[in-house]
Design a protein around this motif. Structure first.
Motif, PDB file in Angstrom:
ATOM      1  N   THR A   4      20.695  14.081  -6.771  1.00 48.87           N
ATOM      2  CA  THR A   4      21.644  14.012  -7.876  1.00 48.87           C
ATOM      3  C   THR A   4      22.287  15.379  -7.978  1.00 48.87           C
ATOM      4  N   ASP A   5      23.172  15.553  -8.952  1.00 50.42           N
ATOM      5  CA  ASP A   5      23.823  16.855  -9.089  1.00 50.42           C
ATOM      6  C   ASP A   5      23.100  17.727 -10.096  1.00 50.42           C
ATOM      7  N   SER A   6      21.806  17.518 -10.245  1.00 50.84           N
ATOM      8  CA  SER A   6      21.037  18.286 -11.205  1.00 50.84           C
ATOM      9  C   SER A   6      20.657  19.642 -10.663  1.00 50.84           C
ATOM     10  N   TRP A  25      17.884   4.938 -19.761  1.00 52.39           N
ATOM     11  CA  TRP A  25      19.153   4.527 -20.350  1.00 52.39           C
ATOM     12  C   TRP A  25      20.110   5.708 -20.356  1.00 52.39           C
ATOM     13  N   ALA A  26      19.545   6.895 -20.502  1.00 47.03           N
ATOM     14  CA  ALA A  26      20.387   8.086 -20.559  1.00 47.03           C
ATOM     15  C   ALA A  26      20.703   8.572 -19.163  1.00 47.03           C
ATOM     16  N   ASP A  27      21.346   9.747 -19.115  1.00 43.05           N
ATOM     17  CA  ASP A  27      21.752  10.295 -17.839  1.00 43.05           C
ATOM     18  C   ASP A  27      20.591  10.900 -17.083  1.00 43.05           C
ATOM     19  N   GLU A  28      20.868  11.293 -15.856  1.00 41.44           N
ATOM     20  CA  GLU A  28      19.862  11.943 -15.066  1.00 41.44           C
ATOM     21  C   GLU A  28      19.709  13.369 -15.577  1.00 41.44           C
ATOM     22  N   PRO A  29      18.476  13.758 -15.998  1.00 46.08           N
ATOM     23  CA  PRO A  29      18.271  15.041 -16.614  1.00 46.08           C
ATOM     24  C   PRO A  29      18.560  16.193 -15.695  1.00 46.08           C
ATOM     25  N   ASP A  30      18.856  17.288 -16.304  1.00 47.46           N
ATOM     26  CA  ASP A  30      19.269  18.480 -15.630  1.00 47.46           C
ATOM     27  C   ASP A  30      18.664  19.681 -16.285  1.00 47.46           C
ATOM     28  N   ALA A 363      27.898  13.088 -17.127  1.00 47.62           N
ATOM     29  CA  ALA A 363      29.260  12.915 -16.617  1.00 47.62           C
ATOM     30  C   ALA A 363      29.991  14.241 -16.448  1.00 47.62           C
ATOM     31  N   LEU A 364      29.464  15.302 -17.040  1.00 53.88           N
ATOM     32  CA  LEU A 364      30.109  16.608 -16.926  1.00 53.88           C
ATOM     33  C   LEU A 364      29.890  17.190 -15.545  1.00 53.88           C
ATOM     34  N   ASN A 365      30.853  17.971 -15.070  1.00 53.59           N
ATOM     35  CA  ASN A 365      30.636  18.641 -13.791  1.00 53.59           C
ATOM     36  C   ASN A 365      29.694  19.826 -13.999  1.00 53.59           C
ATOM     37  N   GLN A 366      29.186  20.345 -12.893  1.00 53.21           N
ATOM     38  CA  GLN A 366      28.144  21.361 -12.979  1.00 53.21           C
ATOM     39  C   GLN A 366      28.609  22.632 -13.683  1.00 53.21           C
ATOM     40  N   GLU A 367      29.852  23.012 -13.450  1.00 50.51           N
ATOM     41  CA  GLU A 367      30.379  24.224 -14.071  1.00 50.51           C
ATOM     42  C   GLU A 367      30.396  24.102 -15.588  1.00 50.51           C
ATOM     43  N   ASP A 368      30.826  22.943 -16.086  1.00 46.35           N
ATOM     44  CA  ASP A 368      30.867  22.728 -17.536  1.00 46.35           C
ATOM     45  C   ASP A 368      29.462  22.683 -18.123  1.00 46.35           C
ATOM     46  N   ARG A 369      28.528  22.052 -17.409  1.00 43.75           N
ATOM     47  CA  ARG A 369      27.149  22.004 -17.895  1.00 43.75           C
ATOM     48  C   ARG A 369      26.571  23.413 -18.020  1.00 43.75           C
ATOM     49  N   ASP A 370      26.791  24.200 -16.964  1.00 40.74           N
ATOM     50  CA  ASP A 370      26.277  25.573 -16.973  1.00 40.74           C
ATOM     51  C   ASP A 370      26.830  26.355 -18.152  1.00 40.74           C
ATOM     52  N   LYS A 371      28.118  26.192 -18.402  1.00 36.37           N
ATOM     53  CA  LYS A 371      28.778  26.924 -19.482  1.00 36.37           C
ATOM     54  C   LYS A 371      28.202  26.513 -20.843  1.00 36.37           C
TER      55      LYS A 371
END
Length: 484
Positions: A4-6, A25-30, A363-371
């Protein structure tokens, strides 16, 4: 098995860390670590310059009082063979390098080992190095156990070892000069062109680590430690079992004496049986075990409450009028929802009322998640709405409130609670013995039934807030939690 992109990982020293949840039910954790400092490789941090006497604890200025109580939880240790183990009351008892002691005291600002550390670290660090299957409370310091074990075994002069939780690793190993690298999913073009891995410690997702090994980009010889954090998920059918088992099989061929450490806050009976069997059969050597009684897993430092409301809209009102108003006085808050849609809806509703909140979901891309995560960890935002993307392994000491807007349920059985996810969620508050409170919002009979099943599972009654409309009742709940 595809990655995944985690940013949660697998680590070996090599080590395997925290991996994303699937089948929820939720997203794949990160787990997104904040940008850490680069490890020091300067020769000025040699052992001779570390004045250990200056690092000793001033007993009159202790902060983490929970560390003083070595009997704060019932940990059952099952040791194999005749190797004697003595609990470590001080980090100096572990015979680790001055550079690591300096990292623990100066950078990590630790005072002494926690309960799980005092018991497990001698098992990890005492020759002959035996495998370990360990269960420990969220926030009890289990990450330190395998990072310290890993760093203590790495020879900085050897260029080729492997994996882990990068933020903690860089802090603890700041004075060692040990090199590290993250093994995360990349596009195929970049994967083909990348050179062989030469870092001494690698932290990666099972899929990426597996690809590196299969394509000869990552050698498995000279491997000393293989660590699985969140081992219950990585070796579960619904998790990363296929890739994780393949990694172990590849490693045991070239490094049969590699020490395997498996850590998690939760192990259900099925996964526990499989984990013990594969460690015993695959590595064919003795192993030690640490387990916590199920009813001990709900952290005593976190006060849990249930709040019965008449409808879904009332949940929003409780968060807006009670939790948000009071929460600003006690620290940061994480609100867990079940789906991306709920996350977006709640964010929109709270924003309408003028509250500044941030939201993280798959659904967020990795850059947005990191921020978003970095802003929260830096204290720039106070309230974070999240799917179970942050249920595991997210450490933020200032989080004192957790709100379960939706209770966690099993993906394939919506009438059954996911007790493991519940435990991981509430573990985001009250990290390392600090005070915390959890509010579970219930709006119908189904919610009440799921809450009752959670209570029975942990043999722990969750106190009910008498009225969802009463400011006084919520203030009293926070006072009893030690937050006001």
């Amino acid at each position: 098995m595809a990655d995944t992109d985690s940013t949660t990982t697998a680590a070996a020293s090599s080590v395997l860390p925290k991996l994303p949840e699937v089948g929820r039910w939720a997203d794949e954790p990160d787990d997104v670590p904040e940008e850490p400092e680069a490890p020091s490789t300067s020769s000025e941090t040699v052992a001779a310059e570390v004045n250990l006497d200056s690092l000793q604890i001033d007993e009159s200025k202790k902060v983490n009082n929970f560390l003083d109580d070595p009997e704060d939880s019932k940990i059952q240790a099952v040791t194999a063979g005749d190797t004697p183990y003595t609990s470590a009351m001080r980090f100096e008892d572990l015979n680790i390098s001055p550079e690591l002691l300096k990292g623990l005291y100066v950078v990590m600002k630790f005072e002494r080992p926690s309960k799980i550390q005092s018991i497990s670290l001698p098992m990890i660090l005492t020759p002959p190095f035996k495998n370990l299957i360990a269960q420990a409370h969220n926030g009890s310091g289990k990450t330190t156990c395998f990072v310290l074990g890993m760093l203590s075994r790495v020879d900085p002069n050897l260029p080729n070892l492997r994996r882990f939780n990068m933020e903690v690793l860089l802090k603890m190993g700041k004075f060692t000069g040990i090199t590290s690298e993250l093994g995360l999913p990349v596009d195929r073009a970049n994967f083909r062109s990348r050179e062989a891995v030469t870092a001494q410690v690698i932290i990666g997702t099972p899929g990426t680590i597996n690809k590196w090994i299969a394509t000869k980009k990552l050698a498995t010889s000279n491997l000393k430690i293989l660590v699985f954090d969140e081992a219950d998920h990585m070796l579960a059918e619904s998790g990363f079992k296929e890739d994780s088992v393949r990694i172990m099989k590849d490693i045991v061929k070239c490094s049969p004496k590699c020490q395997v450490l498996l850590f998690s806050a939760t192990f259900n009976d099925t996964v526990k049986a499989f984990v013990t069997k594969i460690v015993k059969d695959l590595f064919v050597q003795e192993y030690n075990q640490l387990f916590v009684q199920k009813e001990e897993l709900s952290l005593d430092s976190v006060k849990q409450y249930k709040v019965k409301v008449p409808n879904e809209h009332s949940k929003i009102m409780v968060i807006k009028d009670k939790i948000m108003e009071l929460g600003q006085k006690v620290g940061q808050t994480i609100i867990f929802v079940r789906t991306r849609r709920s996350a977006g809806m709640l964010h929109e509703e709270l924003s309408k009322y003028g509250y500044e909140v941030t939201t993280i979901q798959g659904a967020l891309n990795q850059e947005d998640r990191d921020k978003i995560v970095k802003e929260f960890k830096d204290g720039l935002t106070q309230v974070l709405i999240s799917t179970d993307v942050l249920a595991r392994g997210f450490d933020q000491s200032q989080v004192n409130l957790v709100v379960n807007y939706d209770l966690p349920i099993k993906h394939d059985s919506p009438s059954e609670p996911d007790c493991e996810v519940y435990l991981h969620r509430i573990g985001r508050a009250g990290r390392f013995g600090r005070k915390g409170a959890v509010f579970n919002l219930l709006c119908d009979n189904r919610d009440a039934m799921i809450m009752e099943k959670i209570e029975r599972h942990f043999n722990h009654y969750v106190t009910e807030v008498p009225s969802w409309e009463s400011d006084e009742h919520f203030e009293d709940a926070l006072k009893k939690a030690g937050l006001m």
